[in-house]
Motif scaffolding. Structure first.
Motif, PDB file in Angstrom:
ATOM      1  N   LEU A   4       0.828  -1.190   0.000  1.00 16.36           N
ATOM      2  CA  LEU A   4       0.000   0.000   0.000  1.00 16.36           C
ATOM      3  C   LEU A   4       0.867   1.246   0.000  1.00 16.36           C
ATOM      4  CD1 LEU A   4      -2.512  -1.236   2.689  1.00 16.36           C
ATOM      5  CD2 LEU A   4      -2.701  -1.405   0.216  1.00 16.36           C
ATOM      6  N   ALA A   5       0.539   2.189  -0.848  1.00 14.97           N
ATOM      7  CA  ALA A   5       1.305   3.424  -0.933  1.00 14.97           C
ATOM      8  C   ALA A   5       0.928   4.355   0.209  1.00 14.97           C
ATOM      9  CB  ALA A   5       1.033   4.103  -2.273  1.00 14.97           C
ATOM     10  N   LEU A   6       1.791   5.333   0.478  1.00 15.32           N
ATOM     11  CA  LEU A   6       1.564   6.295   1.558  1.00 15.32           C
ATOM     12  C   LEU A   6       1.298   7.679   0.974  1.00 15.32           C
ATOM     13  CD1 LEU A   6       4.454   5.137   3.890  1.00 15.32           C
ATOM     14  CD2 LEU A   6       2.078   4.455   3.956  1.00 15.32           C
ATOM     15  N   ALA A   9      -0.873  13.461   3.217  1.00 20.97           N
ATOM     16  CA  ALA A   9      -1.919  13.745   4.213  1.00 20.97           C
ATOM     17  C   ALA A   9      -1.864  12.739   5.347  1.00 20.97           C
ATOM     18  CB  ALA A   9      -3.296  13.704   3.548  1.00 20.97           C
ATOM     19  N   GLY A  10      -1.640  11.474   5.013  1.00 24.10           N
ATOM     20  CA  GLY A  10      -1.521  10.447   6.037  1.00 24.10           C
ATOM     21  C   GLY A  10      -0.334  10.699   6.940  1.00 24.10           C
ATOM     22  N   ALA A  11       0.760  11.174   6.369  1.00 26.40           N
ATOM     23  CA  ALA A  11       1.958  11.458   7.160  1.00 26.40           C
ATOM     24  C   ALA A  11       1.692  12.558   8.179  1.00 26.40           C
ATOM     25  CB  ALA A  11       3.105  11.859   6.232  1.00 26.40           C
ATOM     26  N   GLY A 316      -3.882  -4.713   5.204  1.00 26.62           N
ATOM     27  CA  GLY A 316      -3.492  -3.736   6.215  1.00 26.62           C
ATOM     28  C   GLY A 316      -2.593  -4.337   7.273  1.00 26.62           C
ATOM     29  N   THR A 317      -1.533  -5.018   6.829  1.00 26.57           N
ATOM     30  CA  THR A 317      -0.568  -5.628   7.747  1.00 26.57           C
ATOM     31  C   THR A 317       0.824  -5.127   7.405  1.00 26.57           C
ATOM     32  OG1 THR A 317      -0.333  -7.562   6.293  1.00 26.57           O
ATOM     33  CG2 THR A 317      -1.938  -7.712   8.092  1.00 26.57           C
ATOM     34  N   MET A 318       1.731  -5.177   8.386  1.00 32.18           N
ATOM     35  CA  MET A 318       3.091  -4.723   8.184  1.00 32.18           C
ATOM     36  C   MET A 318       4.007  -5.373   9.201  1.00 32.18           C
ATOM     37  SD  MET A 318       5.814  -2.677   9.256  1.00 32.18           S
ATOM     38  CE  MET A 318       5.050  -1.966  10.709  1.00 32.18           C
ATOM     39  N   ALA A 319       5.201  -5.754   8.756  1.00 36.99           N
ATOM     40  CA  ALA A 319       6.249  -6.222   9.666  1.00 36.99           C
ATOM     41  C   ALA A 319       7.545  -5.542   9.261  1.00 36.99           C
ATOM     42  CB  ALA A 319       6.394  -7.736   9.604  1.00 36.99           C
ATOM     43  N   MET A 320       8.281  -5.020  10.235  1.00 38.73           N
ATOM     44  CA  MET A 320       9.486  -4.238   9.963  1.00 38.73           C
ATOM     45  C   MET A 320      10.560  -4.544  10.992  1.00 38.73           C
ATOM     46  SD  MET A 320       9.905  -0.073  10.241  1.00 38.73           S
ATOM     47  CE  MET A 320       8.881   0.341   8.823  1.00 38.73           C
ATOM     48  N   LYS A 340      -2.409   3.758   6.040  1.00 36.81           N
ATOM     49  CA  LYS A 340      -1.447   4.825   5.738  1.00 36.81           C
ATOM     50  C   LYS A 340      -1.022   5.616   6.979  1.00 36.81           C
ATOM     51  CE  LYS A 340      -3.339   5.205   1.076  1.00 36.81           C
ATOM     52  NZ  LYS A 340      -4.102   6.049   0.132  1.00 36.81           N
ATOM     53  N   PRO A 341      -1.939   6.157   7.747  1.00 33.42           N
ATOM     54  CA  PRO A 341      -1.503   6.892   8.941  1.00 33.42           C
ATOM     55  C   PRO A 341      -0.821   5.995   9.974  1.00 33.42           C
ATOM     56  CG  PRO A 341      -3.886   6.664   8.915  1.00 33.42           C
ATOM     57  CD  PRO A 341      -3.407   6.230   7.574  1.00 33.42           C
ATOM     58  N   THR A 342      -1.231   4.723  10.043  1.00 33.77           N
ATOM     59  CA  THR A 342      -0.603   3.814  11.003  1.00 33.77           C
ATOM     60  C   THR A 342       0.853   3.561  10.643  1.00 33.77           C
ATOM     61  OG1 THR A 342      -2.758   2.729  11.285  1.00 33.77           O
ATOM     62  CG2 THR A 342      -0.833   1.581  12.152  1.00 33.77           C
ATOM     63  N   PHE A 343       1.130   3.332   9.374  1.00 35.62           N
ATOM     64  CA  PHE A 343       2.502   3.096   8.942  1.00 35.62           C
ATOM     65  C   PHE A 343       3.360   4.342   9.157  1.00 35.62           C
ATOM     66  CE2 PHE A 343       5.243   1.371   5.192  1.00 35.62           C
ATOM     67  CZ  PHE A 343       6.198   0.930   6.106  1.00 35.62           C
TER      68      PHE A 343
END
Length: 355
Positions: A4-6, A9-11, A316-320, A340-343
């Motif tokens: 998913l792109a960012l 506004a989300g930032a 809507g998942t992410m691992a870093m 987007k805002p969560t990432f």
């Protein structure tokens, strides 16, 4: 499915919310505030035996599991790298050596020069393959006919019918779920095992402590696995959608964020492969287009000035993992539109943790 792109506004939204309450609680607050009723489970690991999970949302707890979608690609790629370090696959060999001849014929009939597409190209999304999973036809089908049963064959037929090659092999980065479906088939051919069993065995899920990770349809949840959460897409509850829509190597795993964080931590800490050179090869830019953000099954991220590695997933998942901090963070959301805002809040957290 595609990462998913960012947005800018989300930032801005994430930075404002995160400043009020830093840490995992602050990140969770950003997700919950983004949309009414949104839920999140977020975990952090800073040492092999450490784990902290924060959840917001009805029914969510530490063990709650989620369809991880494209986060699965890192596991599939790591399995290929395990086979490589055991001398069972040549990353720079043509896929003709490993891919089912029927798929080779299908690809060549669609204009692909399979003699020049290598395993490394599939791993790095540089083979010039299109992505059938981002076509209007595919998205309309899964939304309007969510009970549709997909096979590896039907996914590959969709690629040939709905898309055309996007570039010559090795020329550009272009994300392709279709390429990872081919990799899943390669893993099965070389191991003689179903993909789920091969990935579990080659990576050592039990040894790594991944008690809440399993391959949907192919495996049953383990005794310690939590209930799978309801994940929403554009107002649709996707809980009962047929998992075969994303099952054959580009997706398929169900896991808790704690397990997701544990895996990426152990992988980047060098605990999955037999030799450090294998991880180095997985993270190397060598031979890739200069502007590619992707390595072999994993993204290199700029977390507000801090280097990190990881992956995201369609639902809507992410691992870093952050090498300089030896920190792994993973989250899963109940609403895709809060990603987007969560990432961005995660990246702000990582940057604020520089020491």
């Amino acid at each position: 499915m595609k990462r998913l792109a960012l947005t800018f506004a989300g930032a801005l939204m994430a930075a404002h919310s995160f400043a009020a309450q830093p840490g995992l609680d602050g990140i969770a607050g950003v997700a919950a505030a983004a949309k009414p009723g949104a839920g999140i489970a977020i975990a952090e690991i800073t040492a092999p035996g450490s784990a902290r999970t924060v959840t917001i949302g009805e029914g969510l707890g530490r063990k709650s599991s989620f369809r991880t979608a494209s986060n699965t690609k890192t596991y599939t790629a790591a399995t290929v790298m395990r086979l490589w370090e055991d001398g069972k696959i040549d990353l720079d060999a043509s896929i003709r050596k490993y891919v089912d001849p029927a798929y080779i014929a299908l690809l060549e009939g669609d204009g692909y020069d399979t003699a020049k597409i290598t395993v490394r190209h599939l791993l790095s999304h540089t083979g010039g393959l299109a992505d059938h999973a981002q076509t209007k036809q595919f998205l309309d089908t899964i939304t309007n006919k969510p009970d549709t049963a997909w096979t590896r064959d039907s996914h590959m037929q969709a690629l040939a019918s709905w898309t055309d090659p996007v570039a010559a092999p090795g020329v550009k980065y272009s994300y392709s779920d279709s390429g990872y479906i081919l990799l899943g088939g390669i893993v099965e051919k070389l191991t003689g095992q179903p993909l789920a069993q091969a990935v579990r065995t080659q990576l050592g899920f039990d040894r790594l402590g991944l008690s809440n990770t399993y391959w949907e349809i192919a495996e049953q949840p383990g005794a310690y696995a939590g209930q799978r959460a309801h994940q929403h897409l554009n107002g649709h509850d996707t809980y009962s959608w047929n998992a075969s829509l994303d099952l054959y190597g580009g997706g398929g795993l169900v896991a808790s964020p704690e397990d997701m964080a544990r895996f990426v931590y152990m992988l980047l800490e060098g605990k999955v492969f037999k030799r450090p050179e294998t991880l180095q090869a997985m993270l190397s830019k060598e031979g890739l287009p200069a502007d590619s953000p992707y390595r072999l099954g994993i993204f290199e991220y700029d977390a507000n000035g801090v280097k990190a590695y990881g992956h995201t997933g369609f639902w809507g998942t992410m691992a870093m993992y952050v090498p300089s901090q030896r920190r792994a963070i993973a989250f899963a959301l109940t609403r895709q539109d809060t990603f987007k805002p969560t990432f961005e809040a995660v990246k702000a957290y990582v940057a604020a943790s520089v020491r």
